[in-house]
Motif scaffolding. Structure first.
Motif, PDB file in Angstrom:
ATOM      1  N   ILE B 392       0.833  -1.191   0.000  1.00  0.00           N
ATOM      2  CA  ILE B 392       0.000   0.000   0.000  1.00  0.00           C
ATOM      3  C   ILE B 392       0.878   1.255   0.000  1.00  0.00           C
ATOM      4  CG2 ILE B 392      -1.785   1.193   1.301  1.00  0.00           C
ATOM      5  CD1 ILE B 392      -2.641  -1.486   0.225  1.00  0.00           C
ATOM      6  N   GLN B 393       0.476   2.228  -0.800  1.00  0.00           N
ATOM      7  CA  GLN B 393       1.274   3.448  -0.904  1.00  0.00           C
ATOM      8  C   GLN B 393       0.622   4.622  -0.173  1.00  0.00           C
ATOM      9  OE1 GLN B 393       4.487   3.734  -2.601  1.00  0.00           O
ATOM     10  NE2 GLN B 393       4.093   1.644  -1.937  1.00  0.00           N
ATOM     11  N   ALA B 394       1.440   5.509   0.336  1.00  0.00           N
ATOM     12  CA  ALA B 394       0.953   6.705   1.030  1.00  0.00           C
ATOM     13  C   ALA B 394       0.154   7.563   0.059  1.00  0.00           C
ATOM     14  CB  ALA B 394       2.135   7.497   1.569  1.00  0.00           C
ATOM     15  N   PRO B 395      -0.836   8.336   0.520  1.00  0.00           N
ATOM     16  CA  PRO B 395      -1.230   8.501   1.921  1.00  0.00           C
ATOM     17  C   PRO B 395      -2.132   7.382   2.441  1.00  0.00           C
ATOM     18  CG  PRO B 395      -2.639   9.847   0.552  1.00  0.00           C
ATOM     19  CD  PRO B 395      -1.667   9.174  -0.366  1.00  0.00           C
ATOM     20  N   MET B 396      -2.552   6.451   1.545  1.00  0.00           N
ATOM     21  CA  MET B 396      -3.293   5.289   2.035  1.00  0.00           C
ATOM     22  C   MET B 396      -2.356   4.516   2.950  1.00  0.00           C
ATOM     23  SD  MET B 396      -6.156   3.990  -0.054  1.00  0.00           S
ATOM     24  CE  MET B 396      -5.634   2.780  -1.244  1.00  0.00           C
TER      25      MET B 396
END
Lengths: 340, 449
Positions: B392-396
């Motif tokens: 999972i990648q930011a901002p998630m």
């Protein structure tokens, strides 16, 4: 038996072929190449930086490098069989590329790492001793803790020892190693100062990583051993052994143990596979320069050659380990026969 | 024996498999507790919007990057949640407007919050901080560059520019003759909002948007809210992020399990039903795939195609179906010789509907058990990928990603790895207990006791 081994060997090679093909195919689908975002004037610098000016595998990407032909570096080394011009020629993609890759593999090369001056083999060879030591020590920990606790729990079924051990085992399979590792570091390295929080300069530094990696499998093996033990102690031959008046120790050690080990043995193959995967995280946490760390770094850097090389090496190791485990299994369980 | 006769007598009463299983499950407190935890986590995940607006008051991507990371119990002023503090006493317009120009400026608002924070930390309200008050206050921890004890002269140099440092020496450097920290020396310690945030707050209060905050517009400062589990280095509320992360982690767990369920059940049922050569080939493929390093292929996929959450669902599901296929095949083989299947065949039911209408529903018990145990396995794999920075990648965010962020700042902000790790471990533990309990309840033959 030898026919079985032969058949398994053939299928192992087929499996490896499939893995190589699939990974190659995935890499080829990459929607970019390392210099896609560069402006054309920078392409040559980018090519040099990514070591594309030297023979690498013809696998990089299906997106051609615009402007790379004019690079000085580029034309200089185009004479060879696996030269870079070929690598980026669009006509080269497809079966030719696959065949070429396999040919190069056959000659015992995995190409150059793209972000380093070394070849993939050199990089893997430099990391392998750490990863292997870590894996083997973790396996020893897993077996040394897992089997005795599983046996004890199985023998003392539904007694406090059983409940206590199985609760621990349940905890063990539920705590991810990337949580356990930092926990151990902060407790034993930062608070108590018994170990170094990272790095690897000797056996002392391998203790915490091995425990981090091994505890999950210790817990899992304990559960497996208990299950196997419960199944086996109900068998008639154990009753017979007891009825003969053999001591409990002999019954457990000589008769029950062998049968109870079967699920554990068949788990060893997947366990080793999972341990190699797990060591990626553990190496990352403890800063160990093993293969797993190379793998993560190469994945983040998009060094496809190194990623592919690691996958191929791991797959080879695992496929043959599984073969070895299956053969070992036939010796342990006389009911299993592969002579069909 | 008693177990068996009980089952038989209940069969006479017409007790279904499911009611029977439920009766057994009810006695397994560990499994029930596990189910309760899973339901709790799932409702938190589903209710993120409600919880974010009504309980934590922060959103998962809301940054308060001033003095960070904040430890559990520290306070921030939420971006979207405004409850105004009463404009009385120290917070009255006249008291805040120290330059007496009839306007509130950002710096004056910032000072106002410092007063609020001081009264919060100064528990005995004597206008100065004792060492105990200072020590108990949820102030930020040492900045990374200052892990050694700073000397007073060095502290004097940096105190104007650096975040406050919770350290006994700092207190010693700043305390007065009586061993107290006077309010005047706590400026740097107590900055609740940055100047930028103060400007935002001013903008919100400035109703006619003329850039000036006059007395008639001022109805009190927005109240700060506690960061129950602290914040990360961007000042994002950890509890809110944990709740949002639960959504992603659980979604990956359940959806990937569903994918593995679909592949595994179809594959296993087909192999088991047709038997012979088809079975042989299909199960040989499963055998071969068992020993493969699938995680590496998933990593390769994530590297090549970028961190796409749908790809993650499918990729993780696609590596988990093997055991499911084996279990379903075994069940189908043992079921397909039974009379009801023969009857279905006799009336000309096509193979497909025999498989999906008759065989699979009857094999559902073990399938559900294994699916329950697959969810934690998948969640662990997602966490593993996110931990490596490939999920999972930011901002998630997900629990694995949060733990990964936390590990980098473990020495200065241990709560950042502790709480996500705890959430993950508790959930996985609960799911494992629930799965084990379901196995014992639904399939007493598999029961290892």
């Amino acid at each position: 038996m030898s026919r079985y081994i032969f058949k398994r060997l053939i299928s192992s090679i087929v499996v490896l072929f499939i893995i190589i093909t699939v990974s190659l195919w995935i890499t080829r689908q990459a929607p970019s190449n390392p210099c896609l975002k560069e402006r054309e004037t920078n392409t040559c610098a980018c090519v040099a930086e990514n070591k594309l000016d030297r023979p690498v595998f013809p696998i990089y990407t299906s997106i051609p490098l615009v402007g790379a032909d004019s690079c000085d570096l580029w034309s200089r080394s185009s004479g060879g069989e696996v030269g870079p011009v070929k690598i980026l020629g669009v006509s080269q993609w497809g079966e030719t590329q696959h065949a070429e890759y396999l040919k190069t593999l056959g000659s015992g090369s995995l190409g150059n790492a793209m972000k380093s001056d070394r070849t993939v083999i050199e990089m893997l060879a430099s990391g392998l001793p750490f990863t292997l030591q870590l894996g083997i020590q973790a396996l020893i920990i897993a077996l040394l803790i897992g089997i005795p606790s599983g046996l004890l729990a199985g023998l003392k079924q539904n007694q406090p020892q059983d409940y206590a051990l199985m609760t621990f085992a349940m905890l063990g399979v539920s705590i991810p190693n990337f949580v356990l590792g930092p926990l151990l570091i902060s407790l034993f390295a930062l608070e108590l100062g018994w170990f170094k929080p990272g790095g690897w300069s000797g056996f002392q530094d391998s203790i915490l990583p091995s425990i981090t990696l091994g505890l999950y499998y210790a817990a899992y093996i304990a559960r497996l051993t208990r299950g196997g033990m419960l199944e086996i102690v109900r068998k008639d031959f154990i009753r017979t052994a007891r009825a003969k008046g053999l001591t409990e120790q002999t019954v457990v050690m000589r008769h029950a143990l062998k049968g109870a080990m079967l699920p554990v043995v068949s788990y060893l193959g997947p366990a080793f596979a999972a341990m190699l995967t797990g060591s990626v995280v553990v190496e990352e946490i403890f800063g160990i320069p093993g293969v797993g760390r190379h793998f993560v770094l190469s994945a983040i850097n998009r060094d496809y050659n190194l990623v592919l090389g690691t996958i191929i090496m791991y797959s080879t190791v695992l496929v043959f380990l599984n073969l070895a485990v299956d053969i070992l299994y036939t010796f342990l369980d006389p009911q299993v026969s592969y002579d069909d | 024996m008693t177990e068996m006769s009980k089952t038989q007598s209940e069969l006479v009463e017409g007790s279904s498999l499911w009611r029977d299983a439920w009766r057994r499950l009810k006695k397994n407190y560990a499994a029930l507790a596990g189910a309760a935890v899973v339901i709790f986590m799932a409702s938190c995940a589903l209710g993120y919007e409600v919880l974010s607006a009504g309980v934590t008051r922060f959103t998962y991507d809301e940054q308060h990057p001033f003095i960070v990371p904040k430890p559990p119990g520290a306070r921030s002023v939420p971006r979207d949640y405004y409850v105004l503090m009463e404009p009385k006493e120290a917070l009255s317009f006249e008291q805040l407007d120290i330059d007496e120009d009839g306007l509130l400026e950002a710096s004056e608002i910032e000072r106002g919050y410092r007063l609020v924070e001081f009264s919060f930390i100064d528990t005995d309200a004597d206008g100065r901080l004792s060492f105990d008050e200072y020590w108990d206050a949820p102030l930020s921890l040492p900045a990374p560059a200052l892990d050694e004890i700073p000397t007073c002269s060095r502290w004097e140099q940096i105190r104007v520019s650096m975040a406050p440092i919770e350290h006994a020496d700092i207190f010693a450097c700043d305390m007065d003759d009586e061993g107290f920290l006077p309010a005047a020396r706590t400026d740097k310690l107590l900055s609740l909002v940055s100047l930028g945030e103060a400007r935002n707050i001013m903008g919100r209060l400035d109703k006619n948007e003329d850039g000036e905050l006059i007395k008639s517009e001022y109805a009190g400062l927005p109240a700060p809210v506690t960061n129950v589990l602290g914040t990360d280095k961007l000042g994002r509320d950890l509890l809110t992020r944990l709740i949002f992360g639960a959504r992603i982690s659980l979604a990956v767990g359940f959806i990937a399990t569903l994918v593995s369920f679909l592949i595994g059940v179809t594959w296993g049922a087909t192999a088991g039903f047709f038997g012979g050569k088809v079975d042989n080939i299909m199960m040989r493929i499963v055998d071969i795939m068992y020993g493969l390093p699938f995680m590496f292929l998933v990593i390769l996929l994530m590297v090549v195609f970028g961190q796409n959450i749908y790809l993650l669902f499918v990729a993780l599901g696609a590596i988990q179906w093997l055991t499911m296929a084996r279990i379903v095949r075994g069940q189908v083989i043992s079921l397909k010789g039974q009379e009801f299947v023969e009857a279905a065949r006799a009336i000309g039911t096509p193979s497909i509907s025999i498989i999906f209408r008759h065989l699979i529903p009857n094999a559902l018990g073990p399938i559900i058990v294994y699916a329950t145990l697959t969810v934690p396995a998948v969640m662990l794999e997602e966490a593993f990928l996110s931990f490596l920075g490939l999920g999972i990648q930011a901002p998630m965010t997900s629990w694995g990603a949060l733990a990964s962020e936390g590990r980098d700042v473990m020495a200065i902000a241990p709560w950042q790895i502790f709480f996500p790790g705890l959430a993950l471990a508790v959930t996985l533990l609960s799911m494992n207990f629930l799965g084990d309990g379901l196995r014992d309840a639904l399939d007493p033959q598999l029961r290892k006791d």
